[in-house]
Design an enzyme around this catalytic site. Structure first.
Site, short mmCIF file in Angstrom:
data_model
loop_
_atom_site.label_atom_id
_atom_site.label_comp_id
_atom_site.label_asym_id
_atom_site.label_seq_id
_atom_site.Cartn_x
_atom_site.Cartn_y
_atom_site.Cartn_z
N ASN A 22 0.82 -1.11 0.21
CA ASN A 22 -0.08 -0.15 0.09
C ASN A 22 0.95 1.17 -0.04
O ASN A 22 1.89 1.39 0.58
CB ASN A 22 -0.93 -0.12 1.30
CG ASN A 22 -0.35 -0.47 2.33
OD1 ASN A 22 0.56 0.26 2.83
ND2 ASN A 22 -0.64 -1.63 3.01
N SER A 47 -8.30 -1.13 1.55
CA SER A 47 -7.61 -2.49 1.97
C SER A 47 -8.10 -3.51 1.24
O SER A 47 -9.24 -3.68 0.68
CB SER A 47 -8.13 -2.78 3.39
OG SER A 47 -7.66 -4.08 3.83
N GLY A 48 -7.25 -4.38 0.56
CA GLY A 48 -7.53 -5.67 -0.11
C GLY A 48 -8.29 -5.58 -1.64
O GLY A 48 -9.21 -6.55 -1.77
N ASP A 71 -2.86 -0.92 7.24
CA ASP A 71 -1.74 -0.57 7.89
C ASP A 71 -1.74 1.11 8.15
O ASP A 71 -0.81 1.60 8.35
CB ASP A 71 -0.53 -0.65 6.85
CG ASP A 71 -0.38 -2.25 6.89
OD1 ASP A 71 0.06 -2.85 7.89
OD2 ASP A 71 -0.26 -2.92 5.73
N HIS A 122 4.50 0.90 1.68
CA HIS A 122 4.81 -0.60 2.46
C HIS A 122 4.51 -1.66 1.56
O HIS A 122 3.44 -1.81 0.76
CB HIS A 122 3.67 -0.56 3.57
CG HIS A 122 3.76 -1.81 4.27
ND1 HIS A 122 4.87 -2.69 4.70
CD2 HIS A 122 2.77 -3.03 4.38
CE1 HIS A 122 4.60 -3.77 5.48
NE2 HIS A 122 3.36 -4.04 5.20
N HIS A 178 5.89 -6.15 1.04
CA HIS A 178 6.24 -7.14 1.31
C HIS A 178 7.41 -7.81 0.03
O HIS A 178 7.26 -8.88 -0.10
CB HIS A 178 5.25 -8.34 1.49
CG HIS A 178 4.56 -8.17 2.72
ND1 HIS A 178 3.87 -9.17 3.53
CD2 HIS A 178 4.36 -7.02 3.25
CE1 HIS A 178 3.21 -8.52 4.45
NE2 HIS A 178 3.61 -7.33 4.23
N ASP A 203 23.61 5.86 -3.34
CA ASP A 203 22.94 6.97 -4.13
C ASP A 203 21.49 7.20 -3.46
O ASP A 203 20.90 8.45 -3.71
CB ASP A 203 22.57 6.52 -5.40
CG ASP A 203 24.02 6.57 -6.46
OD1 ASP A 203 24.76 7.34 -5.99
OD2 ASP A 203 24.06 5.90 -7.34
N HIS A 215 8.44 -8.82 9.65
CA HIS A 215 7.57 -8.19 8.88
C HIS A 215 7.91 -7.88 7.54
O HIS A 215 8.03 -8.83 6.74
CB HIS A 215 6.76 -7.08 9.78
CG HIS A 215 5.47 -6.54 8.99
ND1 HIS A 215 4.54 -5.66 9.83
CD2 HIS A 215 4.93 -6.71 7.70
CE1 HIS A 215 3.64 -5.66 9.01
NE2 HIS A 215 3.71 -6.04 7.68
N TYR A 231 24.12 14.70 -10.58
CA TYR A 231 23.19 13.77 -11.52
C TYR A 231 21.92 14.28 -12.05
O TYR A 231 21.37 15.09 -11.29
CB TYR A 231 23.11 12.47 -10.48
CG TYR A 231 22.23 11.35 -10.98
CD1 TYR A 231 23.25 10.38 -11.97
CD2 TYR A 231 20.97 11.38 -11.24
CE1 TYR A 231 22.63 9.45 -12.43
CE2 TYR A 231 20.38 10.19 -12.00
CZ TYR A 231 21.29 9.29 -12.55
OH TYR A 231 20.60 8.15 -13.16
#
Lengths: 236, 236, 236, 236
Positions: free
Chosen positions: D29, D45-46, D76, D95, D97, D120, D175, D233
């Site tokens: 998310n 959510s979901g 979250d 966030h 996984h 960097d 987590h 850069y």
């Protein structure tokens, strides 16, 4: 044609395994059960996924006897039907040789619960069966594969029993995972997550051989978050 | 044009290797043999896969002498033809530098039979040759590569002999795999499965260095399931 | 517009790096040199690959001074130009942070010549520089990066000298690979092969920490096969 | 509809995570904050990514209370809002996984600064939190997750404090990563780079367990090159 919708669901679950990269050639199969009629719908053996149609699915009874269909069912059908007979709450079974889960099965290792991705789906380690005896292999091998899974969940060899509804997967030693769920989509979803969880557990262990599992509190919290009576995830 | 259908089959096998990710640039080749005519059809050397046509394939005799074709054959042609002369039952040969199988070849390690995915295709470990001597490398190197493979199957160095029909692949030490089959599609299929099996064996060993191979009973059961007189897999 | 064809070649080399998965976002750059005019064509800094056009390329002299172009050149331009000044035989330079080659660079390890895939392109291990001193980092850092590469090929620190035409790549310690070739397509091709070779060397070493390099005879044979006066590979 | 542009930016950041392979199913998310209005836009959510629209985004205040939207916000959300309250300079939080960063989190290991790709973006190692206590897990768990991140940057347990603007990411032990940036695109970009950096750190460590981090001079040089007052850069 019997069970039209279940055939479509089972086909779709088979295709989801392919889309998510869990299946090479024809190395996988999914089935679903109709509990009221006591019938199982399962993928035929060795047919290419890109030509599979709902009507190709094979319908068997709970002993694997063909009720409808001209093709031979998956050669793993006797494992599927045994799981339906023994695990009364499940609605579908998926079998793949997905790479990382299979690597744990080949190493004879369960998949430890190293993080919340795991805990969201599996309320504890994903267990591995004992190796099958020569007698089991030379006997009713496919049936014996199912027995080995059931024995592991029943708590054979003084290991603790496991609730198959809380840990919907098992690794068969020297073989590969079997995964289940409340319906075909759910079982395929669990199989995809199992592979992701196995991949991260592999990397966790190769980074740090002494890595420890998450606490029981974290296991409980995450599992309840998605599955408990007070689930807070999603829009349900 | 000689051997139209075999050219198409060999081309298709070459393309299957690309589709399955076994080949980078032009690092691979497939060939097929017509046993009646004693002719081999092989991919030309260093030609891009996306422009290959059946008529680009090169036809040679069993000694690698060009019979038809304007392009130079694969630089590995002398290994292919030696395998056809020595392994009478095979109909096609595939050579790739697929990543995981090549890593085992570079480590000088055979691929242990850790699971049923392996056992469905290879009735025992996939062996690795001895390293080639300097004399062999500086002599008829490509021919010597074939000799090293044949020596390994013949059981040189007091290792047990292996039946090339039961284990249709060999790793050449410090080089890469050669794979064969009853026809071009079968050889390419075996090469794809070899890479999958090598990948899972790699992960099994890096998870657990002491992992053990499956039992002879399981090897026999799975191999017979697909290849024996009483095969139960697929619709055959 | 100066050097139209070289701009196109350099752009195409940059795009090949993206197609082959060597580049994330803008982490890479390729350049080419026109030896007659003493001019370098290089990718601009930090511009998305999918909007790059030949006219966006920046032309500099061999000291990195802009001769044509409105965009700022790659921030690594001083490494590129130093390599052109020092390695007279090269026509193009490529820099990426490709995953496996960079992992060796981060570990401060050269890539051993474990197999023929390596030997076909690199006539010995791909070396790694010494770490840069704080003074070098705080001074003309990008120029010093080039000096570290050149020092490694010149045989600093009592290591043997290396011919940059025989080993067209170097890992900069704690940084990533620089690769070169006779032209832009060749340099990009070498960078892609370097990554494949690094990936297989990683797996070889993690399978068997004591893995040994191929013999000098094999190195010579494969390198000559593709690059020697008597090359037998391809249709040349 | 409130905050139309921010909704679009947050949606686009969520989709970038999917395009770059950081997200399986709905495991991720992104959110963004409007500092003037004190409002947060966050993914629901979901919900499947392929049907997400800007109007599906949920608007909350800085305490996570829904201000606009009919869907439930990401589970979250309380971690996101805590980070906005504590890290005043950030404009967005992501966030995921993602596989390799999560593997470090599961091993309870920070990601060492092994190279310039890391330097960097992250001016030092990417830290990992302490494991959450049972009380924290059983209490306001999502809020406590944010507290663990903040505690780590504040320098709890006698570890040195870290500037969240210089190291825009943290691994939550057992987590997965949380990542932030000046806006949603920047946070998503940092999350993608974090995964690349984690992947290379994993391979660096598995190649050489004793690998050492880059020098402070190199860390400073690269970080300043992209972020300092004298950034060299890109085309800025």
């Amino acid at each position: 044609m019997l069970l039209k919708r279940l055939r479509e669901e089972v086909l779709e679950a088979n295709l989801e395994l392919v889309r998510k990269g869990l299946v090479l050639y024809t190395f996988g199969n999914a089935s679903g059960v109709d509990r009221e009629q006591g019938l199982v719908v399962i993928k035929p053996s060795g047919v290419d996924y890109d030509v599979l149609k709902p009507e190709d699915m094979v319908v068997t009874d709970l002993d694997g006897k063909i009720v409808e269909g001209t093709l031979r069912p998956s050669s793993d059908v006797d494992t599927h039907t045994l799981l339906y007979r023994e695990f009364k709450g499940i609605g579908a079974v998926v079998h793949t040789h997905s790479e990382f889960a299979t690597s744990f099965a080949q190493a004879g290792m369960s998949i430890p619960a190293f993080g919340t991705t795991h805990a969201d789906y599996f309320h504890g380690p994903v267990p591995v069966t004992a190796p099958l005896s020569d007698a089991a292999i030379e006997g009713r091998y496919v049936h014996e594969t199912g027995l080995a899974i059931v024995a592991r969940f029943d708590g054979a060899n003084s290991e603790p029993a496991i609730d198959p509804m809380a840990v919907p997967a098992c690794l068969v030693a020297g073989h590969a995972p079997f995964v289940w769920g409340k319906n075909a989509a759910d079982a395929a979803h669990n199989a995809v997550v199992l592979e992701a969880v196995a991949k991260m557990a592999y990397r966790t262990l190769t980074l740090k051989a002494s890595a420890v599992e998450v606490s029981q509190a974290l296991l409980d919290r995450h599992y309840q978050r998605k599955h408990g009576a007070k689930a807070t995830y999603g829009q349900g």
